[in-house]
Design an enzyme around this catalytic site. Structure first.
Site, short mmCIF file in Angstrom:
data_model
loop_
_atom_site.label_atom_id
_atom_site.label_comp_id
_atom_site.label_asym_id
_atom_site.label_seq_id
_atom_site.Cartn_x
_atom_site.Cartn_y
_atom_site.Cartn_z
N ASP A 163 -0.58 4.29 0.71
CA ASP A 163 -1.14 5.28 1.65
C ASP A 163 -0.47 5.12 3.01
O ASP A 163 0.12 4.08 3.32
CB ASP A 163 -2.66 5.14 1.78
N ASP A 176 5.95 1.38 6.93
CA ASP A 176 4.54 0.99 6.72
C ASP A 176 3.89 1.96 5.75
O ASP A 176 3.36 2.96 6.17
CB ASP A 176 3.81 0.97 8.06
N GLU A 232 -5.27 1.07 2.46
CA GLU A 232 -5.07 0.02 3.46
C GLU A 232 -5.30 0.56 4.86
O GLU A 232 -5.90 -0.09 5.71
CB GLU A 232 -3.66 -0.57 3.35
N HIS A 248 3.01 3.84 12.70
CA HIS A 248 1.83 4.57 13.23
C HIS A 248 2.19 5.57 14.33
O HIS A 248 1.33 6.28 14.81
CB HIS A 248 0.74 3.61 13.75
N HIS A 299 0.82 -1.22 0.00
CA HIS A 299 0.00 0.00 0.00
C HIS A 299 0.85 1.26 0.00
O HIS A 299 1.90 1.31 0.64
CB HIS A 299 -1.03 0.00 1.13
N1 BES Z 1 1.15 -2.99 8.06
C1 BES Z 1 0.15 -2.84 9.05
C2 BES Z 1 -0.23 -4.13 9.74
C3 BES Z 1 0.88 -4.87 10.45
C4 BES Z 1 2.00 -4.23 10.94
C5 BES Z 1 0.75 -6.21 10.63
C6 BES Z 1 3.00 -4.94 11.58
C7 BES Z 1 1.71 -6.92 11.28
C8 BES Z 1 2.86 -6.28 11.75
C9 BES Z 1 -1.08 -2.22 8.40
O1 BES Z 1 -0.76 -1.12 7.60
C10 BES Z 1 -1.99 -1.70 9.47
O2 BES Z 1 -1.63 -0.78 10.13
N2 BES Z 1 -3.18 -2.29 9.63
C11 BES Z 1 -4.15 -1.78 10.53
C12 BES Z 1 -5.52 -2.24 10.18
C13 BES Z 1 -6.21 -1.39 9.14
C14 BES Z 1 -7.59 -1.90 8.86
C15 BES Z 1 -6.25 0.05 9.53
C16 BES Z 1 -3.88 -2.24 11.93
O3 BES Z 1 -3.33 -3.34 12.15
O4 BES Z 1 -4.23 -1.49 12.83
MN MN Z 2 0.83 -1.53 6.38
MN MN Z 3 -0.44 0.62 8.97
#
Ligand code: BES
Ligand code: MN
Ligand code: MN
Length: 463
Positions: free
Chosen positions: A88, A125, A158, A432, A86
């Site tokens: 974004d 990320d 994403e 994040h 992704h």
């Molecule tokens: N890349 C992350 C998810 C992630 C990070 C999985 C590190 C495992 C290890 C993804 O961009 C993310 O932040 N996903 C969100 C969910 C989404 C629906 C907003 C999350 O996990 O909070």
């Molecule tokens: Mn991600």
């Molecule tokens: Mn993320």
């Protein structure tokens, strides 16, 4: 592919500066004000994919942000790897906690990254990790070593739930046909403890509002005589977990799969230093569900967390007021077999049922997704395993992650293929959070490992 290390080392500065350019564009999907920046990022990704050797690259319109699709098909009889990532990023707030502006990347050394890390929102990320795949393709095409077909699908929603991607997949199953999906959007244990992510948690995200009187009231004249929505909300949230930090929503655990003693013992073998973990976060102790280890709490167990809570007066000084409304955003991380829509319903029913008389409660579901686990006795996993062995000189540890990529379960359902999650980020990379970064070493290691996956996967699947 003996020369992949050398190729990455030789081109390191160019690779890093290309990524830096991508990181300068603030592609924040949560805020509609950045729509133009998302389009600009999609264009930049398209250009880079063309340069790397894709024969066809398209910006695919969707009801939301566009998806960048690219492909290089060399032989219809060879397997096809579909790369997902992704472009974004999360909002960078709070801005004042960044040591450098989030969209003006800088390279600095850290304890975890003695060779330097790129600091910027999206560095790890997922722009940095997604870009490893573009550069891996460049290596394979420029040196005539691409062993199979490749397709790219890079989305721009994403971080806000991938709604348009579901829409896109439904309409493009043929175009997206593949033999394996490859994603770098997770992490690994440590540079000297490589790991492959074998699970992701599901998610149910809701917003709740408690409404009391029809206007904000004087807290002296009315205090004690009417329900204070903020007090009530705090009590309701507190009651969602018990003294063992077990979630109290009826039915919440009904479908949760308990791991066997053997599986838990295997998990506990993964390297983990609790003292270091606490120290890295400046905590005197960890906290969580009774009966489970830290690694179990953040991977194989479901959780409930308040992500934001607001209401009343939060400005300078004091204002004596009973607010008419109180709000909270709540996420539940889910494990396999828990259905996110069902859990959302259970939450809603329960939360409404515990509201006292004197307030009204509203529960608005945001988004969600299913958890994902993948077995390790598959050909896809073996190919990934072999790639890591060749690249790191070590057998990677299979590890379930606590994060969520809701679209992965949908990939399996709709495209009927397995997903391999090859993450190269570290927990300390602060995704994040303020000061997100991605190690230059990790970036290069990814670029060096990915082509080896192509090689082993093609070898293992060749008809
Ligand atoms: N890349 C992350 C998810 C992630 C990070 C999985 C590190 C495992 C290890 C993804 O961009 C993310 O932040 N996903 C969100 C969910 C989404 C629906 C907003 C999350 O996990 O909070
Ligand atoms: Mn991600
Ligand atoms: Mn993320």
């Amino acid at each position: 592919m003996k020369d992949v290390k050398e190729y990455a080392e030789k081109n390191k500065d160019r690779f890093v500066s290309e990524l830096v350019e991508l990181l300068k564009i603030p592609s924040i999907s949560a805020d509609p004000a950045y729509k133009k920046e998302l389009l600009k990022t999609a264009d930049a990704v398209k250009k880079r994919m063309e340069e790397a050797g894709c024969d066809l690259v398209e910006i695919c319109e969707t009801p939301g942000n566009p998806i960048v699709y690219g492909e290089k098909i060399i032989d219809k009889n060879l397997p096809t790897v579909l790369v997902y990532g992704h472009y974004d990023v999360q909002p960078p707030d709070p801005l004042e906690l960044w040591d450098n502006p989030p969209f003006e990347p800088v390279i600095k050394k850290t304890a975890a990254h003695p060779e330097g890390a790129i600091f910027a929102r999206g560095a790890c990320d997922d722009k940095g990790q997604m870009y490893m795949h573009v550069k891996a393709l460049e290596y394979m095409t420029k040196t005539g070593q691409l062993p199979c077909n490749v397709k790219f699908m890079i989305e721009g929603e994403e971080e806000v739930g991938s709604e348009s991607l579901g829409w896109f997949i439904q309409r493009n199953k043929e175009k997206l046909a593949n033999d394996v999906i490859l994603i770098s959007d997770t992490g690994m244990i440590a540079p000297d403890a490589p790991s492959i992510t074998t699970g992701l948690r599901g998610l149910s995200y809701v917003e709740v509002t408690v409404t009391g009187p029809n206007r904000d009231l004087h807290s002296g004249l009315y205090g004690g005589a009417v329900a204070n929505p903020i007090n009530v909300l705090a009590k309701m949230i507190a009651s969602l977990t018990d003294e063992n930090n077990h979630i109290t929503i009826p039915g919440f655990y009904d479908k949760v799969e308990e791991l066997s003693k053997e599986e838990r013992a295997k998990m506990a073998e993964a390297p983990f230093d609790l003292d270091k973990y606490k120290k890295a976060l400046d905590l005197d102790d960890v906290y969580g569900e009774k009966g489970y280890s830290t690694n179990e709490r953040n991977s194989i167990r479901p959780t409930l967390d308040v992500n934001g809570i607001w209401g009343g007066y939060t400005g300078e000084g004091a204002k004596t007021v009973i607010a008419a409304k109180a709000h909270a955003k709540i996420s539940m991380r889910l494990v396999p077999n828990q259905d996110w829509k069902e859990i959302t319903e259970l939450f809603k029913k329960h939360f409404e049922s515990i509201a006292p008389r004197g307030v009204k409660v509203e529960v608005n579901p945001h988004h969600g997704g299913q958890a994902y686990v993948t077995p390790i006795n598959t050909l896809e996993y073996k190919a990934a395993n072999d790639a890591y062995v060749e690249s790191f000189g070590k057998t990677p540890i299979p590890q379930r992650s606590g994060g969520s990529i809701p679209i992965v379960a949908l990939f399996e359902k709709e495209l009927k293929s397995k997903t391999i999650l090859m993450g190269f980020g570290l927990d300390s990379d602060a995704i994040h959070s303020p000061n997100e970064h991605f190690g230059v070493w990790n970036f290069l290691k990814g670029i060096q490992t990915i082509p080896l996956f192509y090689k082993h996967f093609t070898k293992l699947t060749k008809k």
